[in-house]
Write a protein that holds these residues in place. Structure first.
Motif, short mmCIF file in Angstrom:
data_model
loop_
_atom_site.label_atom_id
_atom_site.label_comp_id
_atom_site.label_asym_id
_atom_site.label_seq_id
_atom_site.Cartn_x
_atom_site.Cartn_y
_atom_site.Cartn_z
N THR A 135 37.38 40.90 39.97
CA THR A 135 38.33 40.69 41.01
C THR A 135 38.08 40.53 42.35
N GLU A 136 38.73 39.69 42.87
CA GLU A 136 38.74 39.72 44.78
C GLU A 136 39.81 40.67 45.09
N LYS A 137 40.61 41.12 44.45
CA LYS A 137 41.61 41.90 45.07
C LYS A 137 41.31 43.30 45.59
N PRO B 28 40.32 51.39 41.50
CA PRO B 28 40.89 51.84 40.10
C PRO B 28 39.89 51.33 39.05
N LEU B 29 39.49 49.90 39.18
CA LEU B 29 38.88 49.16 37.97
C LEU B 29 37.51 49.78 38.23
N SER C 93 29.15 45.07 41.80
CA SER C 93 30.20 44.05 42.62
C SER C 93 31.32 44.77 43.24
N PHE C 94 31.62 45.94 42.87
CA PHE C 94 32.57 46.80 43.34
C PHE C 94 32.08 47.54 44.63
N ILE C 95 31.00 47.90 44.75
CA ILE C 95 30.42 48.59 45.88
C ILE C 95 29.62 47.96 46.93
N SER C 96 29.31 46.55 46.68
CA SER C 96 28.36 45.67 47.46
C SER C 96 29.12 44.59 47.90
N GLU C 97 28.75 44.20 49.26
CA GLU C 97 29.38 43.04 49.77
C GLU C 97 29.31 41.87 49.13
N ARG C 98 28.06 41.64 48.93
CA ARG C 98 27.58 40.41 47.87
C ARG C 98 26.59 40.76 46.76
N PHE D 259 43.85 25.21 29.62
CA PHE D 259 45.38 25.42 30.27
C PHE D 259 46.04 26.54 29.87
N ALA D 260 45.48 27.35 28.81
CA ALA D 260 46.36 28.47 28.57
C ALA D 260 46.33 29.58 29.43
N TRP D 261 45.33 29.83 30.14
CA TRP D 261 45.46 31.13 31.29
C TRP D 261 44.36 30.85 32.19
N SER D 262 44.43 31.65 33.44
CA SER D 262 43.87 31.40 34.59
C SER D 262 42.16 32.01 34.40
N VAL D 263 41.46 31.82 35.23
CA VAL D 263 40.00 32.47 35.33
C VAL D 263 40.13 33.90 35.32
N ASP D 264 41.07 34.57 36.08
CA ASP D 264 41.08 36.17 35.87
C ASP D 264 41.52 36.52 34.65
N GLN D 265 42.51 36.00 33.80
CA GLN D 265 42.72 36.29 32.58
C GLN D 265 41.92 36.17 31.73
N GLY D 266 41.00 35.10 31.69
CA GLY D 266 39.76 34.77 31.03
C GLY D 266 38.84 35.79 31.24
N LYS D 267 38.60 36.41 32.36
CA LYS D 267 37.66 37.44 32.69
C LYS D 267 37.95 38.80 32.00
N SER D 268 39.14 38.68 31.93
CA SER D 268 39.98 40.08 31.44
C SER D 268 39.63 40.18 29.87
N PHE D 269 39.67 38.92 29.46
CA PHE D 269 39.51 39.15 27.91
C PHE D 269 37.80 39.48 27.64
N SER D 270 36.99 38.78 28.44
CA SER D 270 35.80 38.92 28.49
C SER D 270 35.48 40.45 28.79
#
Length: 310
Positions: free
Chosen positions: A18-20, A26-27, A84-89, A264-275
Motif C-alpha cells: 500500500t502507498e497509504k 500496522p501492516l 518496502s515498509f521501512i525503505s523509501e524505494r 473489472f471485479a476489483w481494484s489493484v489494491d484489492q487484488g494485492k490483498s487477495f495475493s
C-alpha cells in the motif's frame, strides 16, 4: 539458464502492498508477526515429524514436504515485502526479480502436486486399507515427492524463461509487493501474446490436473464412506481428511481469487490483498490446521515438550 535481458531496465521498483502512510506501521507489524508464526509453525511441524517415530508414515511424510515448501515459500516474498515498509524505494535487480519469480513458480507448482499426492494417500488409506502399506511404500512416496518437485521445477523454468524473453524499455515500477508474472507483462514493451499463452497453458494444466485428481480422490472416498455400515467408521474416515480439505480449499480458493479474476471485479489494491492471503496467510495457517486438528501431532508435541522439560 542464462539471464539475458534485451532491455534498458536493469532493476525494478516494487511499490509494495500500500502507498497509504497511515496503514504502513500496522501492516508492517501484522506481516512481521505473520512471518515469525509461519517460520516457527512450519519449523516446529517439521521437527515434530522428524523427532517422533510414530509420525514416520506416508501421511506425515507428505505433510513434512508441505511444511518445507511453505517454509521456503515465506522466505521468497516476506523479507522483501517488509523492506518496502521501512525503505523509501524498494529496489530489486532484474536478476533478483527473475530469481523471485522462479522460486514463486517452483513452490506453487510443487505444492499443487504435493496436495494431490496427499489426496491420493487419503484415498488409498480409506478405500484400500489392506493394501495401504504396499501401495504407499517408501519407494512410491519418494517417487511421488520427486515427481512433484521435478514437475514444479520444469514449470518454473518455462515460466521464468518466458519472463526473461521480455523487453522492458520505459517504466520499471511494479505495482505489487513481488515480481509476479502479470504485473511484469504490463511493463513489457515487447509483444506479450505468446508469453501470456504459455503462462495460461502451464498454469491451466497444473491447476486442472491437480484439482481433477484431488476431486476424483475425494469422490471415490465419499462413495466408499457412504457404503460403510458403521457411523463410527465413516466419521473416523472423514475426520482424517478434514485438515487436507481445509488446506486445499484455502490454497486453491485464494489462488483463484488472486489470479483467475475479471479485470473489472476489483481494484489493484484489492487484488494485492487477495495475493497476501495466498502468499502469507495460507503458509501460516497450514501448520495450525494440522496441529490443532490432528491428535497424533498434538501427542507428538506433548512428548517432545516432556522430553525438553525433563
Amino acid at each position: 539458464m542464462a539471464m539475458r535481458n534485451d532491455s534498458s531496465v536493469i532493476e525494478f521498483i516494487l511499490m509494495g502492498l500500500t502507498e497509504k502512510p497511515e496503514l504502513q506501521p500496522p501492516l508492517f507489524f501484522l506481516l512481521l508477526v505473520n512471518y515469525v508464526v509461519t517460520v516457527m509453525g512450519n519449523l516446529s511441524l517439521i521437527n515434530l515429524i522428524c523427532l517422533n517415530s510414530h509420525l514416520h508414515t506416508p501421511m506425515y511424510f507428505f505433510l513434512f514436504n508441505l511444511s518445507f515448501i511453505d517454509l521456503c515459500y515465506s522466505f521468497v516474498f516476506t523479507p522483501k515485502m517488509l523492506m518496502s515498509f521501512i525503505s523509501e524505494r524498494n529496489i530489486i535487480s532484474f536478476a533478483g526479480c527473475v530469481t523471485q519469480l522462479f522460486f514463486f513458480c517452483f513452490f506453487v507448482n510443487s505444492e499443487c502436486y504435493v496436495l494431490t499426492a496427499m489426496a491420493y494417500d487419503r484415498y488409498v488409506a480409506i478405500c484400500k486399507p489392506l493394501l495401504y502399506t504396499v501401495t504407499m511404500s517408501h519407494r512410491v512416496c519418494s517417487l511421488l515427492m520427486s515427481g512433484s518437485y521435478m514437475m514444479g521445477f520444469a514449470g518454473a523454468m518455462v515460466l521464468t524463461g518466458c519472463m526473461i524473453r521480455l523487453s522492458f524499455c520505459d517504466s520499471n515500477i511494479i505495482n505489487h509487493y513481488m515480481c509476479d508474472f502479470f504485473p511484469l507483462l504490463k511493463l513489457s514493451c515487447s509483444g506479450t501474446y505468446a508469453n501470456e499463452l504459455v503462462v495460461s497453458i502451464i498454469v491451466g494444466t497444473v491447476v486442472i490436473v491437480s484439482s481433477t485428481l484431488i476431486i476424483l480422490s475425494y469422490a471415490l472416498i465419499l462413495f466408499n464412506v457412504l457404503h460403510m455400515s458403521s457411523s463410527k467408521d465413516w466419521s473416523k474416515a472423514l475426520s482424517t481428511c478434514g485438515s487436507h480439505i481445509i488446506t486445499v480449499g484455502l490454497f486453491y480458493g485464494f489462488g483463484m481469487l488472486t489470479h483467475v479474476k475479471p479485470s473489472f471485479a476489483w481494484s489493484v489494491d484489492q487484488g494485492k490483498s487477495f495475493s497476501v492471503f495466498c502468499t502469507n496467510v495460507v503458509p501460516m495457517l497450514n501448520p495450525l490446521i494440522y496441529g490443532l486438528r490432528n491428535k497424533n501431532v498434538k501427542l507428538a508435541l506433548k512428548k517432545t515438550l516432556k522430553r525438553i522439560t525433563n
